[in-house]
Design an enzyme around this catalytic site. Structure first.
Site, PDB file in Angstrom:
ATOM      1  N   LYS A 112       0.818  -1.208   0.000  1.00  0.00           N
ATOM      2  CA  LYS A 112       0.000   0.000   0.000  1.00  0.00           C
ATOM      3  C   LYS A 112       0.856   1.264   0.000  1.00  0.00           C
ATOM      4  O   LYS A 112       0.527   2.230  -0.681  1.00  0.00           O
ATOM      5  CB  LYS A 112      -0.971   0.006   1.181  1.00  0.00           C
ATOM      6  CG  LYS A 112      -2.039  -1.059   1.016  1.00  0.00           C
ATOM      7  CD  LYS A 112      -3.158  -0.899   2.009  1.00  0.00           C
ATOM      8  CE  LYS A 112      -4.125  -2.069   1.878  1.00  0.00           C
ATOM      9  NZ  LYS A 112      -5.207  -2.041   2.838  1.00  0.00           N
ATOM     10  N   LYS A 201      -4.358 -12.428  -5.126  1.00  0.00           N
ATOM     11  CA  LYS A 201      -5.419 -12.755  -4.167  1.00  0.00           C
ATOM     12  C   LYS A 201      -6.738 -12.102  -4.590  1.00  0.00           C
ATOM     13  O   LYS A 201      -6.722 -10.946  -5.031  1.00  0.00           O
ATOM     14  CB  LYS A 201      -4.973 -12.211  -2.809  1.00  0.00           C
ATOM     15  CG  LYS A 201      -5.893 -12.461  -1.668  1.00  0.00           C
ATOM     16  CD  LYS A 201      -5.490 -11.628  -0.455  1.00  0.00           C
ATOM     17  CE  LYS A 201      -5.797 -10.165  -0.667  1.00  0.00           C
ATOM     18  NZ  LYS A 201      -5.831  -9.351   0.554  1.00  0.00           N
ATOM     19  N   LYS A 204     -11.376  -7.222  -2.503  1.00  0.00           N
ATOM     20  CA  LYS A 204     -12.562  -6.373  -2.584  1.00  0.00           C
ATOM     21  C   LYS A 204     -12.305  -5.128  -3.416  1.00  0.00           C
ATOM     22  O   LYS A 204     -13.208  -4.560  -3.999  1.00  0.00           O
ATOM     23  CB  LYS A 204     -12.960  -5.907  -1.170  1.00  0.00           C
ATOM     24  CG  LYS A 204     -13.788  -6.913  -0.408  1.00  0.00           C
ATOM     25  CD  LYS A 204     -14.183  -6.375   0.956  1.00  0.00           C
ATOM     26  CE  LYS A 204     -13.100  -6.612   1.973  1.00  0.00           C
ATOM     27  NZ  LYS A 204     -13.425  -6.258   3.345  1.00  0.00           N
TER      28      LYS A 204
HETATM   29  P1  TYM Z   1     -10.542  -7.902   5.239  1.00  0.00           P
HETATM   30  O1  TYM Z   1     -11.765  -7.071   5.468  1.00  0.00           O
HETATM   31  O2  TYM Z   1      -9.647  -7.521   4.126  1.00  0.00           O
HETATM   32  O3  TYM Z   1     -10.961  -9.407   5.018  1.00  0.00           O
HETATM   33  C1  TYM Z   1     -11.898 -10.053   5.867  1.00  0.00           C
HETATM   34  C2  TYM Z   1     -11.508 -11.518   6.013  1.00  0.00           C
HETATM   35  O4  TYM Z   1     -11.520 -12.169   4.741  1.00  0.00           O
HETATM   36  C3  TYM Z   1     -10.274 -12.836   4.538  1.00  0.00           C
HETATM   37  N1  TYM Z   1      -9.945 -12.769   3.097  1.00  0.00           N
HETATM   38  C4  TYM Z   1      -9.680 -13.831   2.330  1.00  0.00           C
HETATM   39  N2  TYM Z   1      -9.619 -15.147   2.602  1.00  0.00           N
HETATM   40  C5  TYM Z   1      -9.324 -15.985   1.582  1.00  0.00           C
HETATM   41  N3  TYM Z   1      -9.065 -15.577   0.309  1.00  0.00           N
HETATM   42  C6  TYM Z   1      -9.117 -14.258  -0.013  1.00  0.00           C
HETATM   43  N4  TYM Z   1      -8.886 -13.863  -1.266  1.00  0.00           N
HETATM   44  C7  TYM Z   1      -9.420 -13.315   1.022  1.00  0.00           C
HETATM   45  N5  TYM Z   1      -9.537 -11.974   1.068  1.00  0.00           N
HETATM   46  C8  TYM Z   1      -9.856 -11.659   2.343  1.00  0.00           C
HETATM   47  C9  TYM Z   1      -9.278 -12.064   5.368  1.00  0.00           C
HETATM   48  O5  TYM Z   1      -8.147 -12.849   5.673  1.00  0.00           O
HETATM   49  C10 TYM Z   1     -10.094 -11.723   6.587  1.00  0.00           C
HETATM   50  O6  TYM Z   1     -10.116 -12.804   7.496  1.00  0.00           O
HETATM   51  N6  TYM Z   1      -7.447  -6.223   8.841  1.00  0.00           N
HETATM   52  C11 TYM Z   1      -8.534  -7.156   8.527  1.00  0.00           C
HETATM   53  C12 TYM Z   1      -9.772  -6.948   9.368  1.00  0.00           C
HETATM   54  C13 TYM Z   1      -9.538  -6.953  10.844  1.00  0.00           C
HETATM   55  C14 TYM Z   1      -9.429  -8.092  11.675  1.00  0.00           C
HETATM   56  C15 TYM Z   1      -9.246  -7.580  12.987  1.00  0.00           C
HETATM   57  C16 TYM Z   1      -9.463  -9.458  11.427  1.00  0.00           C
HETATM   58  C17 TYM Z   1      -9.420  -5.851  11.637  1.00  0.00           C
HETATM   59  N7  TYM Z   1      -9.263  -6.218  12.929  1.00  0.00           N
HETATM   60  C18 TYM Z   1      -9.077  -8.439  14.077  1.00  0.00           C
HETATM   61  C19 TYM Z   1      -9.304 -10.317  12.536  1.00  0.00           C
HETATM   62  C20 TYM Z   1      -9.111  -9.809  13.824  1.00  0.00           C
HETATM   63  C21 TYM Z   1      -8.935  -6.982   7.078  1.00  0.00           C
HETATM   64  O7  TYM Z   1      -8.665  -5.967   6.499  1.00  0.00           O
HETATM   65  O8  TYM Z   1      -9.706  -8.024   6.595  1.00  0.00           O
END
Ligand code: TYM
Length: 335
Positions: A112, A201, A204
């Site tokens: 980023k 990957k 979103k």
């Molecule tokens: P975020 O919002 O990007 O993604 C949410 C969850 O989806 C999983 N994920 C995926 N798993 C498999 N394949 C993919 N292509 C894929 N893209 C996303 C992510 O691993 C995640 O579990 N920083 C985190 C959110 C967060 C969080 C936390 C998670 C903030 N505080 C505390 C756990 C505990 C994030 O941006 O996830």
């Protein structure tokens, strides 16, 4: 006391099958075995500009998607991060104990901040803020609740390592305060790749038309996206030589169906790619159609959704406030 589970998603973009298979599906599977808190992490979302009205709508959409996936609000707390001020408070205190070098090692930070460089110096602050507050805010989210298990997709594993390091550093500086959490990854679907480019990957924020299957995509759109997925130059499925596009389709099928490896091999070996895609598409549609039906029912009653989020925040606030109180006392801050 039951082990506590914490996880969350950012209410930005359209949640896709990667989010579902990497995280949400696992949450549903373990929700009755642990004391679970599932968060909509809106404070993370605003590290980049969000249109306020859209953000509000996305928070509700994300909560409704948790429920549509089968999260039971009677047993689990579903809550919005900004409804519990302790997240931001603890993030500050943890920022103060986190060496900058730990943050600069984070892959997502590197990606980023590299993108930001071309934007010019109006945004000079931004990479610094990202480094200071993004993974540390995530660490705060988890440590605030003394969570023992954090079910996420593979892309978050490095942030979990940082969370463990921060917890251990705080514990060694100020005495045992935080549970050091474990990461829980699904065996299949931990890293769903983009359908248009299986070396990236599924994300979103990617803009390609055929990149992702969103959880709320209409069945015809789902079929089209999967039928256009990038494969390789083999004529048919061969598990030993399959390229990343074919392996991605196979793992999407397996993650949805739950079929063991040997059944997968028997079913798909020698199958032409067109037929493989049809089977994957029908498997995804069969799961997402009832999911979308539940989503429509849930969003038809916004008062009920609002009550679930209020209740979630009320249930978790005492835990969060107690942790912040302990941290303040340990650090010598004013309580
Ligand atoms: P975020 O919002 O990007 O993604 C949410 C969850 O989806 C999983 N994920 C995926 N798993 C498999 N394949 C993919 N292509 C894929 N893209 C996303 C992510 O691993 C995640 O579990 N920083 C985190 C959110 C967060 C969080 C936390 C998670 C903030 N505080 C505390 C756990 C505990 C994030 O941006 O996830």
């Amino acid at each position: 006391m039951r082990t506590r589970v914490f996880s969350g998603m950012q209410p930005t973009g359209n949640l896709h099958i990667g989010n579902y298979l990497g995280a949400l599906k696992n949450w549903v599977r373990i929700q009755h075995d642990y004391e679970c808190i599932f968060c909509i992490v809106d404070l993370h979302a605003v590290t980049v500009y969000q249109n306020p009205a859209e953000l509000r709508a996305k928070i509700n959409e994300t909560a409704a998607l948790y429920l549509a996936a089968g999260i039971d609000p009677k047993d689990c707390a579903i809550m919005v991060q900004s409804a519990v001020p302790a997240h931001a408070e603890l993030a500050w205190m943890l920022t103060c104990v986190t060496p900058i070098g730990w943050l600069e090692r984070m892959t997502q930070y590197k990606v980023k901040s590299a993108k930001q460089e071309s934007v010019g110096d109006g945004l000079l602050q931004y990479p610094v803020l990202m480094a200071a507050e993004y993974p540390v805010l995530m660490a705060a989210d988890i440590l605030l609740y003394q969570a023992g298990i954090v079910p996420v997709g593979e892309d978050q594993a490095q942030h979990l390592e940082l969370t463990r390091d921060v917890a251990q550093r705080f514990n060694s500086l100020y005495g045992d305060t935080f549970v050091v959490p474990d990461t829980s990854l699904p065996t299949v679907g931990a890293r769903v790749m983009g359908l248009d480019d299986p070396t990236q990957k599924m994300s979103k924020s990617a803009t390609g038309m055929n990149h992702a299957v969103a959880l709320l995509d209409a069945p015809d759109k789902i079929r089209k996206t999967i039928m256009r997925a990038t494969t390789d130059s083999n004529p048919e499925v061969d598990f030993d030589t399959a390229g990343p596009g074919v392996l991605n389709l196979l793992s999407i099928y397996q993650a949805f169906s739950g079929e063991p490896d040997d059944t997968m091999k028997t079913r798909f070996t020698g199958m032409r790619y067109g037929d493989l895609k049809k089977q994957v598409a029908e498997m995804v549609v069969a799961h997402l159609e009832p999911f979308q039906q539940r989503y429509r029912e849930i969003t038809a009653d916004p008062a009920c959704l609002a009550a679930i989020l209020r209740d979630g925040a009320e249930r978790v606030s005492p835990i969060a406030n107690s942790t912040v109180g302990t941290v303040k006392r340990r650090m010598g801050l004013y309580t």
